[in-house]
Each structure stands twice: as structure tokens, then as C-alpha cells.
Motif scaffolding. Structure first.
Motif, short mmCIF file in Angstrom:
data_model
loop_
_atom_site.label_atom_id
_atom_site.label_comp_id
_atom_site.label_asym_id
_atom_site.label_seq_id
_atom_site.Cartn_x
_atom_site.Cartn_y
_atom_site.Cartn_z
N ILE A 453 0.84 -1.19 0.00
CA ILE A 453 0.00 0.00 0.00
C ILE A 453 0.89 1.25 0.00
CG2 ILE A 453 -1.62 1.33 1.44
CD1 ILE A 453 -2.91 -1.12 0.15
N LYS A 454 0.55 2.18 -0.89
CA LYS A 454 1.22 3.49 -0.93
C LYS A 454 2.75 3.33 -1.02
CE LYS A 454 0.88 8.03 -0.57
NZ LYS A 454 0.43 8.79 -1.75
N GLY A 455 3.18 2.43 -1.90
CA GLY A 455 4.61 2.25 -2.14
C GLY A 455 5.35 1.46 -1.06
N LYS A 456 4.64 1.07 -0.01
CA LYS A 456 5.27 0.26 1.04
C LYS A 456 5.32 -1.20 0.57
CE LYS A 456 5.13 3.35 4.60
NZ LYS A 456 5.80 4.48 3.91
N PRO A 457 6.32 -1.96 1.04
CA PRO A 457 6.38 -3.38 0.64
C PRO A 457 5.33 -4.20 1.38
CG PRO A 457 8.14 -2.88 2.19
CD PRO A 457 7.43 -1.58 1.92
N PHE A 458 5.07 -5.40 0.90
CA PHE A 458 4.13 -6.30 1.56
C PHE A 458 4.57 -6.55 3.01
CE2 PHE A 458 3.24 -10.85 2.61
CZ PHE A 458 1.89 -10.68 2.89
N GLU A 459 5.89 -6.56 3.25
CA GLU A 459 6.44 -6.89 4.57
C GLU A 459 6.23 -5.78 5.59
OE1 GLU A 459 8.17 -7.03 1.68
OE2 GLU A 459 8.08 -9.21 1.48
N PHE A 460 5.78 -4.62 5.15
CA PHE A 460 5.58 -3.49 6.05
C PHE A 460 4.61 -3.85 7.18
CE2 PHE A 460 3.43 0.65 7.00
CZ PHE A 460 4.54 1.33 7.47
N GLU A 461 4.86 -3.30 8.36
CA GLU A 461 3.98 -3.61 9.51
C GLU A 461 2.75 -2.67 9.45
OE1 GLU A 461 5.97 -3.32 13.29
OE2 GLU A 461 4.35 -4.39 14.33
N TYR A 462 1.76 -3.06 8.67
CA TYR A 462 0.60 -2.19 8.40
C TYR A 462 -0.29 -1.97 9.62
CZ TYR A 462 1.72 -2.47 3.43
OH TYR A 462 2.35 -2.37 2.23
N VAL A 463 -0.27 -2.95 10.52
CA VAL A 463 -1.01 -2.78 11.78
C VAL A 463 -0.05 -3.16 12.90
CG1 VAL A 463 -3.07 -3.42 13.11
CG2 VAL A 463 -3.12 -3.53 10.60
N ARG A 464 0.07 -2.28 13.89
CA ARG A 464 0.97 -2.56 15.01
C ARG A 464 0.16 -3.23 16.12
NH1 ARG A 464 3.43 3.45 14.68
NH2 ARG A 464 4.87 3.12 12.94
N LEU A 465 0.41 -4.52 16.29
CA LEU A 465 -0.42 -5.27 17.24
C LEU A 465 0.22 -5.33 18.63
CD1 LEU A 465 -1.56 -8.14 14.89
CD2 LEU A 465 -2.88 -6.16 15.63
#
Ligand SMILES: [Fe+2]
Ligand SMILES: [Fe+2]
Length: 465
Positions: A453-465
């Protein structure tokens, strides 16, 4: 653009104190509803979300981490055209309505309430999904869809408060009182009362049911009631991502299934067999077709005549915006047989819009079938006949096979397990749904997305749990 008001808006809310107060009174009720019925278990987590901050085509959204209850739900309308005209119907060419015309008040309110009701309904339907997300990327997309449906509710509530006075406010309250699937106070439309409790259902919902939203909003985006048109135009900007989630989500499921088919038995390998995917397509496609209303409809004629609801791309696609003379040849059931009947075009406009929708759905099917072909699999997915499994309109109350041939109720009963998800299919899909929340990891039954999303890689931590 008043981004820092309590309710962000571009409608000069602070200049209308009465309206501002009314909406500020509705706000805590909305937040209560969100806490009760919004995504369960993730309200205090930071999520990488986009928030609408402008209505310009470029740079309308800001991406950042935010906790969902702190999301800046706002009221954003596309700017007014200086001398907008009614684009179709009996008043075609006259100045657009800036206030609600008395004779169309009930029709307009009904259109707005029906659209508005779908927005919180879908959030309710998807409430439990976060707990079984296949990846953090998907979890983030789910929440993005959820907060934007919340904003769409705001969009409709603004119209009710601003243009309908007392009964508008009552309707706005009722939007927070109905509950998806609750037999005592159900949501208005049936697709929005169906459970959406696993991710295959979610992707089908965003593919097929959100896409109905696209067509309804497009038809209203050219409404002669200008505030509604401008609201819907901006909602469509957000809606595109919801359909992207469904379309690419299903494509990724299909891709993974195809890969597993080459390795052996898809079930044994923990994937979703293609026939189960097909049955879910059949289920959600048929329920979503119902959302367009009856094939032959005096409401559709009245809404068009009044200039309230047009066709898909009314200005771009059509030359005759009056549509007084034309006919539409419809397939109907007469004396137990399928027959052709000519009906006045204005009475067939639900079907005209539905036909555009079906064409759009076909494109999704073509993409998924391309994926199958690329993986070297010869099976193909398809859309069922528009007559199959309908609960609204001409075909409701009759039974059809998947190709649209009339069959008896007994035959339908006998074969429906071949066409629609069985209890066992649903349980099997649910058995695969285990949360995968490590950044960069993905569940076994779905392929990773091509990009993030928005140029971030799939590995990006999209939700900080
Ligand atoms: Fe929406
Ligand atoms: Fe949506």
C-alpha cells in the motif's frame, strides 16, 4: 476545507450553528456504535490508514498510523458547478435542485436512507474478520474499508440533517439502531443481512456487493439534487479501493488454489478448492443483483422522471436523456415459461443499471481466469445467469439452474448444494481461517499481493499489534 473542526468538513459547518450542533449531538452516538459494532478487538491498535483531507483528484488522502476511533470521519462534497443543470428526465436542462423539491421529498429521503443503511451494515457484517486475517496487509485493508464505510454513513447523515429537518434527524438516528442480521431490526437490504464471517466471503462481498455500491453511487452522482450528486462523486473515489480489495483478494485466492492444484489435492494441502470459490461467487453475485431492485419498476421510472437517479454515465454514454419513447425487451416468466416482453424503457432502468454492473463483474472473472491460465490450469470460473437464486424482481419465486433455465422447486432443492455454499463448505473455509499477523507472512490459502500500500512493501507492519 475545515480539517481541524470537531467534524472535519468542506461544507462550512461552522456557519450553520444549528446544523453543527445537531451533527455534534449525533457524533457521540456514532462513536458508541463504532465501539459496539466496529472491528472487534483492534480499536486501540495503530493502523496505517488513509484519511480524506481534500476533494482534489491528486493528493486527496493522507496516509498515516491512526487508532480507528480517532479516525477523522468528515463531510466532504465535490465543489459545486456554478450553473449545474438537471441532466435527465422530465426536467432535463432546468437548474439543478439545491434544496429538496417538495414533491420528491419522500423519494429522495428513501434513496438516501437506503444508501446510508448499507454503510454501517457492512461494518457490522465484517466485525469479526480481523481475528482471522491472512496477513497484516489484508488486516489493514479490512480496516480501511470499514472506516470509509463509516465516512459514507457520515456523508448520508449530513444530507439527512441538512436537508430533511426533523424526520431527517430521526432517520439518521435509526441508521445507528438497525443491526445487520438482527431479525427484530434488520438492515434494509438483504445482502447486508448475510453473514460475512470469513475472508472468502469478505472478498466476494467487496468484489460484488461494494460494486453494486459503485453503480448506485454513479447513478446518484449525476442526480439533479446537487448536494447528493456532489457527495456521491467523492464517495466513489474511496469506493474504488474497496472493489480493488475484493477483486485482487479473489485473484490471490484463485492463484494460490491453482498452485496447490498442481501439487496435489487442494483440500489436503489446506487450500480453497475452485468449486467452493465458484459457489461463493454464485451466492454473492445473486444477492448483489437483487440490490438493483425489480426488473420492471415504477420507482425507477419515477426517480428518472424526477431527475433524481440516472443511468450509469448518463451524460457520457447516452444522447437521449428523456427516454420517453424507447422500449426494453425483457425476459420474464409467463405461464411457467420464459418469454420476451417489451416494457417502457423508464420502467426498465434498474435492469439497465444491472446490465452495466454485470459487464463490470465479467471483467473480474476474466482477470481470475487469466490467472488460472497463467498457472496452467484448464478449469474456469464464471458468473451464473442473472436469473439464478434471485429474491427480488421478476425471477423471485421461481427456480432456475445456474444457466438460467426454469426448473422446479424440487430440482433446485436437490441441486442447490452444487451451486451454493453448503454448511460443510462454509465450515471447511472457516477451518482454514487462522490469523497470520507476522509482518511479511501470509496464510497458506492465499497468495501474497503483487504490491503493498502506498509504495510500502508487503512486509511493512501495516497494523501494530
Ligand atoms: Fe460505502
Ligand atoms: Fe464500499
Amino acid at each position: 476545507m475545515n480539517l481541524y473542526d470537531r467534524i472535519p468538513n468542506n461544507v462550512n459547518l461552522s456557519e450553520d450553528k444549528k446544523l453543527q450542533r445537531a451533527l455534534e449531538k449525533w457524533l457521540p452516538n456514532y462513536l458508541d456504535w463504532w465501539q459496539q459494532m466496529g472491528p472487534d478487538g483492534f480499536q486501540q491498535k495503530d493502523v496505517y490508514l488513509r484519511t480524506a483531507i481534500s476533494v482534489e483528484p491528486d493528493g486527496w488522502a493522507n496516509f498515516d498510523f491512526v487508532k480507528m476511533p480517532d479516525y477523522r470521519w468528515g463531510i466532504f462534497l465535490k465543489p459545486a458547478e456554478p450553473d449545474a443543470k438537471i441532466g435527465f428526465g422530465d426536467h432535463c436542462g432546468q437548474p439543478a435542485y439545491q434544496e429538496v423539491p417538495g414533491e420528491f421529498r419522500n423519494s429522495l429521503r428513501r434513496i438516501i436512507v437506503t444508501q446510508g443503511d448499507t454503510e454501517p451494515a457492512s461494518v457490522e457484517q465484517q466485525r469479526e474478520l480481523g481475528k482471522t486475517c491472512p496477513s497484516l496487509y489484508d488486516l489493514r485493508n479490512l480496516f480501511q474499508v470499514n472506516v470509509e464505510e463509516g465516512r459514507h454513513l457520515w456523508a448520508m447523515v449530513y444530507l439527512l440533517h441538512r436537508y430533511f429537518g426533523r424526520d431527517g434527524r430521526d432517520e439518521a438516528d435509526a441508521l445507528l439502531e438497525r443491526r445487520s442480521g438482527n431479525p427484530d431490526k434488520p438492515r434494509i437490504l438483504e445482502a447486508f443481512n448475510q453473514p460475512c464471517d470469513d475472508w472468502l466471503n469478505f472478498f466476494c462481498f467487496t468484489m460484488f456487493t461494494d460494486r453494486d455500491g459503485k453503480y448506485q453511487l454513479s447513478a446518484l452522482a449525476e442526480s439533479g439534487f446537487e448536494p447528493l450528486a456532489r457527495t456521491c462523486q467523492f464517495m466513489l473515489t474511496e469506493e474504488a479501493h474497496h472493489m480493488f480489495v475484493g477483486d485482487t483478494g479473489l485473484n490471490r485466492v484463485v492463484k494460490r488454489t491453482a498452485q496447490l492444484m498442481k501439487q496435489g489435492d487442494v483440500r489436503e494441502l489446506g487450500g480453497i478448492p475452485l468449486d467452493i470459490v465458484q459457489k461463493h461467487i454464485n451466492f454473492w453475485f445473486s444477492y448483489s443483483l437483487d440490490l438493483f431492485g425489480g426488473e420492471i419498476s415504477s420507482n425507477s421510472a419515477d426517480f428518472f422522471a424526477a431527475g433524481l437517479k440516472g443511468r450509469y454515465k448518463e451524460q457520457e454514454q447516452y444522447e437521449d436523456h428523456i427516454v420517453a419513447e424507447q422500449n426494453f425487451t425483457m425476459t420474464v416468466v409467463e405461464d411457467g415459461q420464459l418469454k420476451q416482453r417489451d416494457v417502457a424503457m423508464r420502467n426498465a432502468l434498474n435492469e439497465v443499471l444491472r446490465t452495466e454492473y454485470v459487464k463490470d463483474c465479467e471483467k473480474g472473472l476474466a482477470r481470475w481466469n487469466k490467472t488460472l491460465a497463467e498457472e496452467g490450469i484448464s478449469e474456469r470460473l464464471f458468473l451464473p445467469s442473472s436469473r439464478f437464486h434471485r429474491h427480488v424482481g421478476e425471477y423471485a419465486g421461481h427456480h432456475f439452474d445456474i444457466e438460467g433455465n426454469l426448473i422446479t422447486a424440487e430440482e433446485f432443492e436437490r441441486r442447490k448444494g452444487d451451486w451454493l455454499p453448503t454448511l460443510e463448505d462454509r465450515e471447511y473455509v472457516r477451518s482454514l481461517m487462522h490469523p497470520v499477523v507476522e509482518p511479511g507472512k501470509i496464510a497458506n490459502w492465499i497468495a501474497p499481493p503483487a504490491t503493498g500500500i502506498k509504495g510500502k512493501p508487503f512486509e511493512f507492519e501495516y497494523v501494530r499489534l
